[in-house]
Design a protein around this motif. Structure first.
Motif, mmCIF file in Angstrom:
data_model
loop_
_atom_site.group_PDB
_atom_site.id
_atom_site.type_symbol
_atom_site.label_atom_id
_atom_site.label_comp_id
_atom_site.label_asym_id
_atom_site.label_seq_id
_atom_site.Cartn_x
_atom_site.Cartn_y
_atom_site.Cartn_z
ATOM 1 N N THR A 17 74.152 -47.835 -28.112
ATOM 2 C CA THR A 17 74.342 -49.539 -27.589
ATOM 3 C C THR A 17 75.538 -49.975 -27.897
ATOM 4 O O THR A 17 76.078 -49.481 -29.283
ATOM 5 C CB THR A 17 73.136 -50.142 -28.215
ATOM 6 N N ILE A 18 76.108 -51.061 -27.271
ATOM 7 C CA ILE A 18 77.318 -51.577 -27.734
ATOM 8 C C ILE A 18 77.008 -53.064 -27.705
ATOM 9 O O ILE A 18 77.718 -54.014 -27.690
ATOM 10 C CB ILE A 18 78.703 -51.415 -26.688
ATOM 11 N N ALA A 19 75.728 -53.468 -27.719
ATOM 12 C CA ALA A 19 75.373 -54.754 -27.859
ATOM 13 C C ALA A 19 75.508 -55.261 -29.099
ATOM 14 O O ALA A 19 75.113 -54.859 -30.274
ATOM 15 C CB ALA A 19 73.747 -54.731 -27.404
ATOM 16 N N PRO A 20 76.226 -56.700 -29.352
ATOM 17 C CA PRO A 20 76.168 -57.122 -30.316
ATOM 18 C C PRO A 20 74.857 -57.671 -31.295
ATOM 19 O O PRO A 20 73.880 -58.167 -30.413
ATOM 20 C CB PRO A 20 76.754 -58.484 -30.039
ATOM 21 N N ARG A 21 74.879 -57.188 -32.539
ATOM 22 C CA ARG A 21 73.501 -57.395 -32.960
ATOM 23 C C ARG A 21 73.418 -58.131 -34.182
ATOM 24 O O ARG A 21 74.423 -58.774 -34.440
ATOM 25 C CB ARG A 21 73.217 -55.999 -33.394
ATOM 26 N N ALA A 22 72.348 -58.706 -34.579
ATOM 27 C CA ALA A 22 72.291 -59.591 -35.638
ATOM 28 C C ALA A 22 73.289 -59.453 -36.596
ATOM 29 O O ALA A 22 73.329 -58.218 -37.259
ATOM 30 C CB ALA A 22 70.664 -59.595 -36.420
ATOM 31 N N GLY A 23 73.893 -60.528 -37.236
ATOM 32 C CA GLY A 23 74.918 -60.383 -38.131
ATOM 33 C C GLY A 23 76.140 -59.533 -37.878
ATOM 34 O O GLY A 23 76.861 -59.214 -38.940
ATOM 35 N N ARG A 24 76.453 -59.008 -36.866
ATOM 36 C CA ARG A 24 77.669 -58.372 -36.522
ATOM 37 C C ARG A 24 78.455 -58.974 -35.287
ATOM 38 O O ARG A 24 77.996 -58.732 -34.362
ATOM 39 C CB ARG A 24 77.077 -56.910 -36.134
ATOM 40 N N GLU A 25 79.293 -59.998 -35.944
ATOM 41 C CA GLU A 25 79.770 -60.780 -34.756
ATOM 42 C C GLU A 25 80.608 -59.780 -33.623
ATOM 43 O O GLU A 25 80.613 -60.150 -32.507
ATOM 44 C CB GLU A 25 80.792 -61.703 -35.345
ATOM 45 N N LEU A 26 81.289 -58.848 -34.230
ATOM 46 C CA LEU A 26 82.347 -58.083 -33.480
ATOM 47 C C LEU A 26 81.416 -57.009 -32.482
ATOM 48 O O LEU A 26 81.786 -56.433 -31.708
ATOM 49 C CB LEU A 26 83.256 -57.131 -34.030
ATOM 50 N N GLY A 27 80.136 -57.029 -32.719
ATOM 51 C CA GLY A 27 79.310 -55.858 -32.200
ATOM 52 C C GLY A 27 79.783 -54.561 -33.064
ATOM 53 O O GLY A 27 80.737 -54.585 -33.626
ATOM 54 N N TYR A 28 78.745 -53.628 -32.668
ATOM 55 C CA TYR A 28 79.240 -52.324 -33.380
ATOM 56 C C TYR A 28 78.702 -50.970 -32.892
ATOM 57 O O TYR A 28 77.968 -51.337 -31.873
ATOM 58 C CB TYR A 28 78.610 -52.380 -34.901
#
Ligand code: ADP
Length: 465
Positions: A308-319
């Motif tokens: 996944t490249i979806a932005p997740r909780a707490g990770r503004e830049l996505g990861y």
């Protein structure tokens, strides 16, 4: 058995009363022990008299803290539903009016109704809209807010310890509330409601599936593991969207596939709110694809759950994230070779960047994984696993720090070359995965391995180091 609901004595129709609340605790899932705390609040209604006689202080207000959509409103309704009392609700943002005095008079009216129809739960959503620390807001808007807040404090104090009107408020920002609000006797009980865990998500999905025609073999775990970072409201929505999917195809049951598709749609909905350039999506996809494709070559890392490249909780830049079989990692059963494989996966994003964009245009998205690789390589050497220091414990090599760093660098370079080699062999697969990731933002295990079957080049395992 709940306390009896008394009939409204006033002629006036209550404005803030929500009728027909039949929410029960069994409708709220994935909260673990938090539910127990709320069950206790129900007892304030049903056993209020007993509590008072024994000198147990009944709080005037309970503060539910947590991000939107985790079920704060649902919980407040469940308290009223379980206790069998009236439910009055208002959003504090409605208190905040430009006309001085309006907010305060609404608060008074709300509590007047709640008292006349007691026992009752008063639910105030978005408490921070009115409960922000006084003096933080300047100008007449600030004065209005102060007047409303003061009125609220007066009302809270009026019901403290009585147990027939209990206020439950919700906020995502308990940190900015006026200290007067959280003083003893007011909102002195704070309950934090986090985003649901993996198991929590399974439970929430199941609660919402209860009233739907689900196929018998639905894999809730698969859906839950794809929805990291999502809250109850989003999971409920996934079930609804899946049901629409089923209806459209004229099928009688909702399948795992319906749910996975719905999850992707829900995620894209989240993503549309994220403003990212196509270049950025491509970069992230390249990183992610590189890790997944290198990882699937290694025995301990090949169990890729999703990409996944979806932005997740707490990770503004996505990861960039590849879910792997972590069993051996946590059990300390790693072999020397699988540690090297792990390092190779961590340097893969950097290697992909070089291969696809060239040395001159390197991004820094891979900085985090490169850091992981560096520290892993260092512990590898310190642990006496490198050829040069084989079998030496860090006790013996600790005073040879420069040599250790050089040897770690050596390991990193070997892994880097190996990652590059794997990626070069799988250029077609890389392009296919990047393309699909940019389009869909997440790939299920199935989708990823379909691409591998079509485009992969696995005829030769990578060399061991
Ligand atoms: P909040 O008040 O925290 O913003 P809500 O209680 O309004 O969230 O949640 C909206 C909807 O999402 C609920 O009505 C329910 O359908 C679903 N939902 C949220 N959290 C849960 C949960 N823990 N269990 C079951 N359903 C949930």
């Amino acid at each position: 058995s709940g306390a009896r609901v008394r009939r409204a004595r006033s002629k006036r129709l209550p404005q803030y009363l929500e009728r027909g609340i039949d929410v029960k605790f069994s409708d709220v899932a994935g909260l673990g022990n938090i539910r127990l705390e709320l069950e206790e609040i129900v007892k304030f209604f049903t056993l209020g008299e007993v509590y008072r006689r024994r000198g147990v202080r009944i709080p005037g207000g309970i503060l539910l803290c947590g991000p939107p959509g985790v079920g704060k409103t649902l919980l407040a309704k469940a308290v009223a539903g379980e206790a069998g009392v009236n439910f009055f609700s208002i959003s504090a943002s409605q208190f905040v009016e430009i006309y001085v005095g309006v907010g305060a008079s609404r608060v008074r009216a709300l509590y007047q109704e709640a008292k006349e129809n007691a026992p009752s739960v008063v639910f105030i959503d978005e408490l921070d809209a009115v409960g922000r620390e006084r003096g933080l807001i300047k100008g007449s808007g600030g004065q209005e807010r102060d007047a409303t807040l003061n009125q609220l404090l007066v009302c809270l104090d009026g019901f403290e310890g009585r147990g027939d009107v209990i206020t439950i408020a919700a906020t995502n920002r308990p940190d900015i509330l006026d200290p007067a609000l959280v003083r003893p006797g007011r909102f002195d009980r704070k309950i934090y409601i986090p985003k649901p865990s993996l198991i929590g998500r399974v439970e929430i999905l199941k609660v919402h599936a209860r009233k739907k025609p689900m196929a018998e073999d639905v894999d809730y775990m698969a859906v839950a593991s794809m929805t990291d970072g999502m809250v109850g409201a989003e999971l409920a929505n996934i079930i609804e969207v899946a049901a629409i999917n089923m209806m459209r195809d004229g099928r009688p049951e909702i399948t795992t596939d319906d749910l996975l598709q719905a999850a992707q749609i829900e995620e894209r909905g989240m993503l549309d709110k994220k403003d990212r350039s196509l270049d950025m999506w491509n970069q992230l996809a390249l990183n992610e694809a590189a890790m997944a494709i290198v990882a699937m070559n290694f025995p301990d890392l090949k169990n890729i759950e999703f990409v996944t490249i979806a932005p997740r909780a707490g990770r503004e830049l996505g990861y960039v994230r590849v879910k792997m079989d972590h069993m051996k990692f946590t059990e300390g059963m790693l072999t020397r070779q699988s540690l090297l494989d792990h390092i190779t996966v961590q340097v893969a994003p950097r290697a992909a960047d070089e291969l696809w964009y060239g040395e001159s245009q390197l991004s820094t998205i891979w900085a985090e994984t490169a850091d992981n690789a560096r520290s892993a390589a260092r512990s590898f050497v310190l642990g006496g696993l490198s050829e040069k220091y084989y079998g030496l414990s860090n006790f013996w090599v600790a005073d040879r720090i420069n040599e250790i760093d050089l040897e770690a660098l050596n390991i990193l370079n070997m892994c880097y070359d190996r990652a590059k080699e794997i990626l070069q062999r799988n250029r077609r697969l890389m392009d296919a995965v990047v393309d699909q990731l940019v389009q869909k933002k997440s790939l299920t295990k199935q989708e990823f391995f379909n691409l591998v079957d079509e485009n992969g080049n696995l005829e030769r395992m990578p060399p061991n180091i």
